[in-house]
Motif scaffolding. Structure first.
Motif, mmCIF file in Angstrom:
data_model
loop_
_atom_site.group_PDB
_atom_site.id
_atom_site.type_symbol
_atom_site.label_atom_id
_atom_site.label_comp_id
_atom_site.label_asym_id
_atom_site.label_seq_id
_atom_site.Cartn_x
_atom_site.Cartn_y
_atom_site.Cartn_z
ATOM 1 N N ALA A 83 0.907 -1.230 0.127
ATOM 2 C CA ALA A 83 -0.034 -0.012 -0.026
ATOM 3 C C ALA A 83 0.901 1.223 0.187
ATOM 4 C CB ALA A 83 -0.894 0.061 1.162
ATOM 5 N N ASP A 84 1.813 1.250 0.768
ATOM 6 C CA ASP A 84 2.793 2.433 0.857
ATOM 7 C C ASP A 84 3.493 2.733 -0.509
ATOM 8 O OD1 ASP A 84 2.021 2.933 3.550
ATOM 9 O OD2 ASP A 84 4.071 2.266 4.335
ATOM 10 N N LEU A 85 4.110 1.541 -1.263
ATOM 11 C CA LEU A 85 4.759 1.773 -2.540
ATOM 12 C C LEU A 85 3.602 2.443 -3.590
ATOM 13 C CD1 LEU A 85 6.740 -1.395 -2.517
ATOM 14 C CD2 LEU A 85 7.589 0.957 -2.298
ATOM 15 N N ASP A 86 2.667 1.700 -3.583
ATOM 16 C CA ASP A 86 1.224 2.133 -4.377
ATOM 17 C C ASP A 86 1.068 3.799 -4.272
ATOM 18 O OD1 ASP A 86 -0.349 1.298 -6.633
ATOM 19 O OD2 ASP A 86 -1.985 1.825 -5.281
ATOM 20 N N SER A 87 1.043 4.241 -2.890
ATOM 21 C CA SER A 87 0.596 5.330 -2.584
ATOM 22 C C SER A 87 1.814 6.379 -3.253
ATOM 23 C CB SER A 87 0.414 5.617 -1.034
ATOM 24 O OG SER A 87 0.147 6.906 -0.955
ATOM 25 N N ARG A 88 3.033 5.970 -2.903
ATOM 26 C CA ARG A 88 4.203 6.894 -3.258
ATOM 27 C C ARG A 88 4.414 6.964 -4.701
ATOM 28 N NH1 ARG A 88 7.514 8.859 0.253
ATOM 29 N NH2 ARG A 88 7.431 8.262 2.684
ATOM 30 N N SER A 89 3.921 5.762 -5.517
ATOM 31 C CA SER A 89 3.942 5.948 -6.796
ATOM 32 C C SER A 89 2.947 6.407 -7.447
ATOM 33 C CB SER A 89 4.332 4.483 -7.404
ATOM 34 O OG SER A 89 3.235 3.659 -7.227
ATOM 35 N N GLY A 90 1.949 6.853 -6.664
ATOM 36 C CA GLY A 90 0.677 7.357 -7.365
ATOM 37 C C GLY A 90 -0.239 6.440 -8.200
ATOM 38 N N GLY A 91 -0.159 5.285 -7.471
ATOM 39 C CA GLY A 91 -1.001 4.126 -7.802
ATOM 40 C C GLY A 91 -0.686 3.675 -9.075
ATOM 41 N N ARG A 92 0.497 3.124 -9.070
ATOM 42 C CA ARG A 92 1.296 2.598 -10.228
ATOM 43 C C ARG A 92 1.414 1.002 -10.057
ATOM 44 N NH1 ARG A 92 5.967 4.214 -11.983
ATOM 45 N NH2 ARG A 92 6.476 5.497 -10.164
ATOM 46 N N ASP A 147 -7.941 -8.355 15.006
ATOM 47 C CA ASP A 147 -9.313 -7.605 15.534
ATOM 48 C C ASP A 147 -9.072 -6.197 15.253
ATOM 49 O OD1 ASP A 147 -10.957 -9.819 16.244
ATOM 50 O OD2 ASP A 147 -9.474 -9.825 17.998
ATOM 51 N N ASP A 148 -9.914 -5.644 14.585
ATOM 52 C CA ASP A 148 -9.854 -4.054 14.505
ATOM 53 C C ASP A 148 -8.451 -3.563 13.765
ATOM 54 O OD1 ASP A 148 -12.525 -3.837 15.150
ATOM 55 O OD2 ASP A 148 -11.818 -4.070 17.289
ATOM 56 N N ALA A 149 -7.965 -4.393 12.589
ATOM 57 C CA ALA A 149 -6.483 -3.656 12.237
ATOM 58 C C ALA A 149 -7.185 -2.701 11.075
ATOM 59 C CB ALA A 149 -6.019 -5.026 11.644
ATOM 60 N N GLU A 150 -6.489 -1.680 11.171
ATOM 61 C CA GLU A 150 -6.855 -0.487 10.079
ATOM 62 C C GLU A 150 -5.630 -0.218 9.515
ATOM 63 O OE1 GLU A 150 -9.177 3.549 9.422
ATOM 64 O OE2 GLU A 150 -9.250 2.611 11.399
ATOM 65 N N LEU A 151 -5.366 -0.455 8.158
ATOM 66 C CA LEU A 151 -4.206 0.055 7.418
ATOM 67 C C LEU A 151 -4.200 1.674 7.034
ATOM 68 C CD1 LEU A 151 -2.321 -2.226 5.015
ATOM 69 C CD2 LEU A 151 -2.812 0.175 4.305
ATOM 70 N N ARG A 152 -3.540 2.226 7.249
ATOM 71 C CA ARG A 152 -3.293 3.610 6.793
ATOM 72 C C ARG A 152 -2.057 3.788 5.823
ATOM 73 N NH1 ARG A 152 -5.008 3.562 11.839
ATOM 74 N NH2 ARG A 152 -7.145 4.739 12.308
ATOM 75 N N PRO A 153 -2.046 3.983 4.416
ATOM 76 C CA PRO A 153 -1.086 4.055 3.560
ATOM 77 C C PRO A 153 -0.455 5.391 3.927
ATOM 78 C CG PRO A 153 -2.826 3.180 2.509
ATOM 79 C CD PRO A 153 -3.573 3.652 3.921
ATOM 80 N N VAL A 154 0.788 5.395 3.739
ATOM 81 C CA VAL A 154 1.710 6.859 3.828
ATOM 82 C C VAL A 154 1.401 7.589 2.370
ATOM 83 C CG1 VAL A 154 3.663 6.055 2.699
ATOM 84 C CG2 VAL A 154 3.701 7.942 4.442
ATOM 85 N N ARG A 155 1.280 8.974 2.820
ATOM 86 C CA ARG A 155 1.026 9.718 1.766
ATOM 87 C C ARG A 155 2.213 10.831 1.796
ATOM 88 N NH1 ARG A 155 -4.600 11.872 -0.697
ATOM 89 N NH2 ARG A 155 -3.911 13.120 -2.497
ATOM 90 N N PRO A 156 3.016 10.654 0.646
ATOM 91 C CA PRO A 156 4.376 11.588 0.904
ATOM 92 C C PRO A 156 3.985 13.060 1.010
ATOM 93 C CG PRO A 156 4.204 10.584 -1.404
ATOM 94 C CD PRO A 156 2.834 10.038 -0.256
ATOM 95 N N PRO A 157 4.507 13.721 1.672
ATOM 96 C CA PRO A 157 4.147 15.276 1.963
ATOM 97 C C PRO A 157 4.512 15.725 0.530
ATOM 98 C CG PRO A 157 6.259 14.696 3.009
ATOM 99 C CD PRO A 157 5.415 13.503 2.753
ATOM 100 N N GLY A 161 -1.835 14.549 -5.583
ATOM 101 C CA GLY A 161 -2.188 13.384 -6.376
ATOM 102 C C GLY A 161 -1.656 11.844 -6.093
ATOM 103 N N ALA A 162 -0.624 11.849 -5.179
ATOM 104 C CA ALA A 162 -0.146 10.683 -4.947
ATOM 105 C C ALA A 162 -0.875 9.801 -3.695
ATOM 106 C CB ALA A 162 1.477 10.741 -4.470
ATOM 107 N N ALA A 163 -1.359 8.740 -4.297
ATOM 108 C CA ALA A 163 -2.154 7.825 -3.178
ATOM 109 C C ALA A 163 -2.470 6.652 -3.606
ATOM 110 C CB ALA A 163 -3.721 8.712 -2.959
ATOM 111 N N MET A 164 -2.638 5.787 -2.808
ATOM 112 C CA MET A 164 -3.043 4.220 -3.174
ATOM 113 C C MET A 164 -4.141 4.175 -3.923
ATOM 114 S SD MET A 164 -3.639 1.041 -0.775
ATOM 115 C CE MET A 164 -5.289 1.426 -0.451
ATOM 116 N N ARG A 165 -4.492 3.511 -4.939
ATOM 117 C CA ARG A 165 -5.515 3.429 -5.783
ATOM 118 C C ARG A 165 -6.567 2.830 -4.794
ATOM 119 N NH1 ARG A 165 -3.511 -0.182 -10.540
ATOM 120 N NH2 ARG A 165 -1.520 0.409 -9.289
ATOM 121 N N ALA A 166 -7.871 3.325 -5.183
ATOM 122 C CA ALA A 166 -9.038 2.676 -4.465
ATOM 123 C C ALA A 166 -9.068 0.992 -4.415
ATOM 124 C CB ALA A 166 -10.285 3.292 -4.885
#
Length: 318
Positions: A83-92, A147-157, A161-166
């Motif tokens: 997820a972090d790699l996808d976010s940092r690459s802009g969903g690539r 239980d109740d694990a929530e993943l929050r992908p990093v979003r580079p400052p 437009g950089a974000a993990m794809r939906a």
């Protein structure tokens, strides 16, 4: 992916290299791929580490793991990394998923029985998807529970437009046997077999469609990829020598005719005819993995500039 469009991908062989990748990105190449093992018998890289290099050293192309041996990884860790790699690459990012098993030592070292690799892969794919949807996730499975694990992908400052794809990166199932085909039909976003002939590829397409139909699954948007070892040279004999030296030993000295069915080699014109057979069998994303020990960029350059323009959906190679 549109059914009438052919995408050319390339494997960054032998290792991701900044200059090689920059040159490949200047070509009409749509994707770049690398895989890896945890404990390979030679000094080669691990899949997620290599994928991180691909994301860092490219700008426009899709990048993928071909393949990630998923049963070796805890899926919560893999979900966060990917997820972090996808976010940092802009969903690539895309993830080729395989079960491995050829190197038993790496399974033993991480405490995963080889016999469980298929079932663990299925459950891990479900965990990845659940975490990538967002929000708290509770999972109780045969191999993993939380239980109740929530993943929050990093979003580079500052990276607008950089974000993990939906929903997270697509998961393309790799393999050659029917269990992998069933996994693709039930759980995958695509199919990416390797070391198969065009005929075997066509049979796999029919099997996956039949399995999906039986499961009530609509395959709209499903990606039909083929990972093809290949050598393309101006000198066709040199290309055939490349493949024989690169793959021949693994097949116990099998004749070149056998290798030619699974690893096309020759001039651009000759290879285009062979790759067209994969297109005719249903492939729309051809990933060329250079089956050579030198000048792999030369192979990808010929594939992009002289082979790809010859390929067409619904017609013979030009």
């Amino acid at each position: 992916m549109p059914d009438d469009r052919i995408i050319l991908g390339a494997a960054a062989i032998p290792e991701p290299d900044r200059h090689w990748l920059a040159a490949a990105e200047r070509l009409p190449v749509g994707s770049l791929w690398q895989g890896g093992h945890v404990l390979p018998p030679s000094a080669t890289g691990e899949a997620i580490t290599r994928l991180a290099l691909l994301t860092a050293w490219t700008e426009r192309v899709r990048v993928g793991a071909a393949v990630l041996v998923l049963p070796l990884y805890h899926p919560v860790i893999a979900a966060k990394q990917l997820a972090d790699l996808d976010s940092r690459s802009g969903g690539r990012v895309s993830v080729g998923v395989g079960v491995g098993g050829e190197f038993r030592a790496e399974f033993e070292a991480v405490g995963v029985p080889v016999a469980e690799r298929g079932a663990r892969t299925d459950e891990a794919m479900e965990v990845l998807r659940s975490l990538w949807k967002g929000g708290p996730v509770t999972h109780r499975g045969k191999f993993f529970g939380f239980d109740d694990a929530e993943l929050r992908p990093v979003r580079p400052p500052g990276a607008a437009g950089a974000a993990m794809r939906a929903g997270g990166p697509p998961l393309l199932v790799s393999g050659r046997k029917e269990p992998a085909m069933r996994r693709a039909a039930r759980l995958g976003d695509g199919w990416m077999p390797y070391l198969v002939s065009p005929g075997a590829y066509g049979r796999s397409v029919r099997t996956i469609r039949d399995e999906a139909r039986a499961a009530g699954r609509d395959l709209t948007g499903f990606e039909w990829a083929a990972y093809v070892y290949c050598s393309i040279r101006r000198d066709g004999d040199r290309a055939r020598d490349d493949v024989a030296a690169f793959l021949g030993g693994a097949y116990g000295g099998k004749p070149r005719a056998m290798l030619d069915r699974i690893a096309p080699a020759g001039t651009p014109e000759e290879v285009a005819v062979r790759l067209q057979e994969f297109v005719d069998a249903g492939a729309r994303h051809i990933i060329v993995s250079p089956a050579a020990h030198e000048d792999t960029l030369g192979i990808i350059t010929l594939a992009a500039e002289e082979v790809l323009p010859r390929l067409a959906v619904g017609g013979a190679a030009r």
